[in-house]
Motif scaffolding. Sequence first.
Motif, PDB file in Angstrom:
ATOM      1  N   VAL A   1       6.494   5.297   1.424  1.00 29.28           N
ATOM      2  CA  VAL A   1       7.552   4.355   1.057  1.00 29.28           C
ATOM      3  C   VAL A   1       8.638   4.377   2.115  1.00 29.28           C
ATOM      4  CG1 VAL A   1       9.351   3.830  -0.648  1.00 29.28           C
ATOM      5  CG2 VAL A   1       7.050   4.467  -1.421  1.00 29.28           C
ATOM      6  N   ARG A   2       9.024   5.548   2.550  1.00 28.73           N
ATOM      7  CA  ARG A   2      10.088   5.646   3.556  1.00 28.73           C
ATOM      8  C   ARG A   2       9.664   5.044   4.887  1.00 28.73           C
ATOM      9  NH1 ARG A   2      13.393  11.151   3.179  1.00 28.73           N
ATOM     10  NH2 ARG A   2      14.489  10.049   4.837  1.00 28.73           N
ATOM     11  N   PHE A   3       8.383   5.144   5.227  1.00 27.27           N
ATOM     12  CA  PHE A   3       7.880   4.553   6.465  1.00 27.27           C
ATOM     13  C   PHE A   3       7.833   3.031   6.367  1.00 27.27           C
ATOM     14  CE2 PHE A   3       4.533   3.176   9.382  1.00 27.27           C
ATOM     15  CZ  PHE A   3       4.999   3.731  10.570  1.00 27.27           C
ATOM     16  N   ALA A   4       7.352   2.508   5.242  1.00 27.09           N
ATOM     17  CA  ALA A   4       7.186   1.061   5.080  1.00 27.09           C
ATOM     18  C   ALA A   4       8.508   0.341   4.804  1.00 27.09           C
ATOM     19  CB  ALA A   4       6.201   0.768   3.956  1.00 27.09           C
ATOM     20  N   TYR A   5       9.420   1.021   4.145  1.00 30.93           N
ATOM     21  CA  TYR A   5      10.714   0.425   3.794  1.00 30.93           C
ATOM     22  C   TYR A   5      11.799   1.154   4.574  1.00 30.93           C
ATOM     23  CZ  TYR A   5       8.355  -1.922  -0.064  1.00 30.93           C
ATOM     24  OH  TYR A   5       7.515  -2.717  -0.808  1.00 30.93           O
ATOM     25  N   THR A   6      12.076   0.672   5.772  1.00 27.74           N
ATOM     26  CA  THR A   6      13.015   1.358   6.650  1.00 27.74           C
ATOM     27  C   THR A   6      14.430   1.403   6.081  1.00 27.74           C
ATOM     28  OG1 THR A   6      13.316  -0.677   7.923  1.00 27.74           O
ATOM     29  CG2 THR A   6      11.706   0.922   8.765  1.00 27.74           C
TER      30      THR A   6
ATOM     31  N   GLU B   1       0.828  -1.215   0.000  1.00 28.58           N
ATOM     32  CA  GLU B   1       0.000   0.000   0.000  1.00 28.58           C
ATOM     33  C   GLU B   1       0.862   1.265   0.000  1.00 28.58           C
ATOM     34  OE1 GLU B   1      -3.295   0.361  -0.622  1.00 28.58           O
ATOM     35  OE2 GLU B   1      -3.213  -1.799  -0.984  1.00 28.58           O
ATOM     36  N   ALA B   2       2.061   1.168   0.547  1.00 26.32           N
ATOM     37  CA  ALA B   2       2.996   2.299   0.446  1.00 26.32           C
ATOM     38  C   ALA B   2       3.335   2.542  -1.020  1.00 26.32           C
ATOM     39  CB  ALA B   2       4.262   2.019   1.252  1.00 26.32           C
TER      40      ALA B   2
ATOM     41  N   VAL C   1      15.188   1.864   2.948  1.00 25.74           N
ATOM     42  CA  VAL C   1      15.173   3.018   2.038  1.00 25.74           C
ATOM     43  C   VAL C   1      15.303   4.301   2.853  1.00 25.74           C
ATOM     44  CG1 VAL C   1      13.803   4.321   0.351  1.00 25.74           C
ATOM     45  CG2 VAL C   1      13.800   1.817   0.291  1.00 25.74           C
ATOM     46  N   ASP C   2      14.517   4.395   3.913  1.00 21.96           N
ATOM     47  CA  ASP C   2      14.554   5.585   4.759  1.00 21.96           C
ATOM     48  C   ASP C   2      15.941   5.797   5.364  1.00 21.96           C
ATOM     49  OD1 ASP C   2      13.194   7.833   6.103  1.00 21.96           O
ATOM     50  OD2 ASP C   2      13.609   6.676   7.911  1.00 21.96           O
ATOM     51  N   ASN C   3      16.554   4.720   5.854  1.00 20.96           N
ATOM     52  CA  ASN C   3      17.892   4.838   6.448  1.00 20.96           C
ATOM     53  C   ASN C   3      18.924   5.319   5.430  1.00 20.96           C
ATOM     54  OD1 ASN C   3      17.015   4.013   8.956  1.00 20.96           O
ATOM     55  ND2 ASN C   3      17.532   1.870   8.607  1.00 20.96           N
ATOM     56  N   LEU C   4      18.870   4.789   4.219  1.00 19.64           N
ATOM     57  CA  LEU C   4      19.835   5.212   3.203  1.00 19.64           C
ATOM     58  C   LEU C   4      19.602   6.650   2.769  1.00 19.64           C
ATOM     59  CD1 LEU C   4      20.135   1.951   1.119  1.00 19.64           C
ATOM     60  CD2 LEU C   4      21.976   3.136   2.310  1.00 19.64           C
ATOM     61  N   ILE C   5      18.341   7.051   2.623  1.00 18.89           N
ATOM     62  CA  ILE C   5      18.060   8.434   2.244  1.00 18.89           C
ATOM     63  C   ILE C   5      18.431   9.382   3.380  1.00 18.89           C
ATOM     64  CG2 ILE C   5      16.219  10.080   1.669  1.00 18.89           C
ATOM     65  CD1 ILE C   5      14.922   7.820   0.017  1.00 18.89           C
ATOM     66  N   SER C   6      18.113   9.003   4.609  1.00 25.80           N
ATOM     67  CA  SER C   6      18.479   9.836   5.764  1.00 25.80           C
ATOM     68  C   SER C   6      19.987   9.972   5.911  1.00 25.80           C
ATOM     69  CB  SER C   6      17.908   9.243   7.055  1.00 25.80           C
ATOM     70  OG  SER C   6      16.509   9.261   7.038  1.00 25.80           O
ATOM     71  N   GLY C   7      20.726   8.962   5.451  1.00 29.32           N
ATOM     72  CA  GLY C   7      22.177   8.971   5.593  1.00 29.32           C
ATOM     73  C   GLY C   7      22.925   9.752   4.528  1.00 29.32           C
ATOM     74  N   ILE C   8      22.201  10.252   3.509  1.00 32.05           N
ATOM     75  CA  ILE C   8      22.860  11.003   2.447  1.00 32.05           C
ATOM     76  C   ILE C   8      23.604  12.193   3.051  1.00 32.05           C
ATOM     77  CG2 ILE C   8      22.469  12.482   0.428  1.00 32.05           C
ATOM     78  CD1 ILE C   8      20.156  10.604  -0.337  1.00 32.05           C
ATOM     79  N   LYS C   9      24.872  12.284   2.754  1.00 36.64           N
ATOM     80  CA  LYS C   9      25.781  13.348   3.200  1.00 36.64           C
ATOM     81  C   LYS C   9      25.962  13.414   4.714  1.00 36.64           C
ATOM     82  CE  LYS C   9      24.911  16.217  -0.842  1.00 36.64           C
ATOM     83  NZ  LYS C   9      24.493  17.499  -1.352  1.00 36.64           N
ATOM     84  N   THR C  10      25.448  12.409   5.449  1.00 36.84           N
ATOM     85  CA  THR C  10      25.630  12.422   6.900  1.00 36.84           C
ATOM     86  C   THR C  10      26.224  11.119   7.437  1.00 36.84           C
ATOM     87  OG1 THR C  10      23.354  11.694   7.293  1.00 36.84           O
ATOM     88  CG2 THR C  10      23.752  14.071   7.311  1.00 36.84           C
ATOM     89  N   ALA C  11      25.826   9.973   6.899  1.00 34.60           N
ATOM     90  CA  ALA C  11      26.370   8.692   7.370  1.00 34.60           C
ATOM     91  C   ALA C  11      27.796   8.549   6.852  1.00 34.60           C
ATOM     92  CB  ALA C  11      25.506   7.531   6.886  1.00 34.60           C
TER      93      ALA C  11
ATOM     94  N   LEU D   1      30.022   3.229   9.121  1.00 35.93           N
ATOM     95  CA  LEU D   1      30.577   3.406  10.461  1.00 35.93           C
ATOM     96  C   LEU D   1      29.518   3.812  11.474  1.00 35.93           C
ATOM     97  CD1 LEU D   1      33.864   5.354   9.675  1.00 35.93           C
ATOM     98  CD2 LEU D   1      33.635   2.955  10.334  1.00 35.93           C
ATOM     99  N   ASP D   2      28.552   4.623  11.041  1.00 32.95           N
ATOM    100  CA  ASP D   2      27.571   5.203  11.960  1.00 32.95           C
ATOM    101  C   ASP D   2      26.198   4.561  11.776  1.00 32.95           C
ATOM    102  OD1 ASP D   2      29.476   7.244  12.669  1.00 32.95           O
ATOM    103  OD2 ASP D   2      28.949   8.228  10.781  1.00 32.95           O
ATOM    104  N   LEU D   3      25.525   4.323  12.879  1.00 31.39           N
ATOM    105  CA  LEU D   3      24.117   3.943  12.813  1.00 31.39           C
ATOM    106  C   LEU D   3      23.315   5.174  13.169  1.00 31.39           C
ATOM    107  CD1 LEU D   3      24.155   0.426  14.528  1.00 31.39           C
ATOM    108  CD2 LEU D   3      24.037   0.958  12.091  1.00 31.39           C
ATOM    109  N   LEU D   4      22.433   5.583  12.273  1.00 36.15           N
ATOM    110  CA  LEU D   4      21.691   6.827  12.474  1.00 36.15           C
ATOM    111  C   LEU D   4      20.299   6.598  13.036  1.00 36.15           C
ATOM    112  CD1 LEU D   4      22.736   8.593   9.158  1.00 36.15           C
ATOM    113  CD2 LEU D   4      23.729   8.840  11.427  1.00 36.15           C
ATOM    114  N   TYR D   5      19.974   5.384  13.439  1.00 42.27           N
ATOM    115  CA  TYR D   5      18.618   5.108  13.925  1.00 42.27           C
ATOM    116  C   TYR D   5      18.656   4.387  15.235  1.00 42.27           C
ATOM    117  CZ  TYR D   5      20.009   1.079  11.165  1.00 42.27           C
ATOM    118  OH  TYR D   5      20.721   0.044  10.625  1.00 42.27           O
TER     119      TYR D   5
END
Length: 172
Positions: A128-133, A53-54, A135-145, A168-172
């Motif tokens: 999509v970002r909520f249902a596919y964590t 459904e996402a 995906v969300d983690n990789l997008i959230s990590g852009i230029k920060t992870a 190296l970093d876990l952002l969640y």
Amino acid sequence: MPFISHSANNSMYIKKIQESLDKQPPLCLGTTVWPVHIATQDISYGYINAKMEALTDAELTHSKIIGKQKTWQLTSLGLKEFNKYGDLCYGKRVVEHIERIYQNKKSGSVIFDYSISSLPSWARHPSVRFAYTDVDNLISGIKTARYQANFKNIPAGKIEIVGEPYQLDLLY
């Protein structure tokens, strides 16, 4: 290990790390068989329904229920995206910036961050970002992870990446 970071030298490290990243498969959702069918009484129905459904919210699929079975089909946009790789893929990691280079005579490591090339708008959709964590983690990590790539020195002042770059970093 001594720390070095000279802009002129960074291009060699970026090139070698990118070659390593390019050997990895594209970033994809992992559903390679369509349409997707599930019985509404199936124990995994809630999980699969949420993910599908996402994709419906992002206009990649549409669904219908016939009896006790729910089916998701790809929309024309979903089919276009699916046909690129045989999956719904949202890009590849690309070296964005080198933070640090550690090197000794035989080996070293590079700390870097990334972006995602060709990131489609559907991958940024909140559902999509909520249902596919992942995906969300990789997008959230852009230029920060931060990621690390290890290398060994080879003749003529060149390097060879050892293994795959890792986070190296876990952002969640």
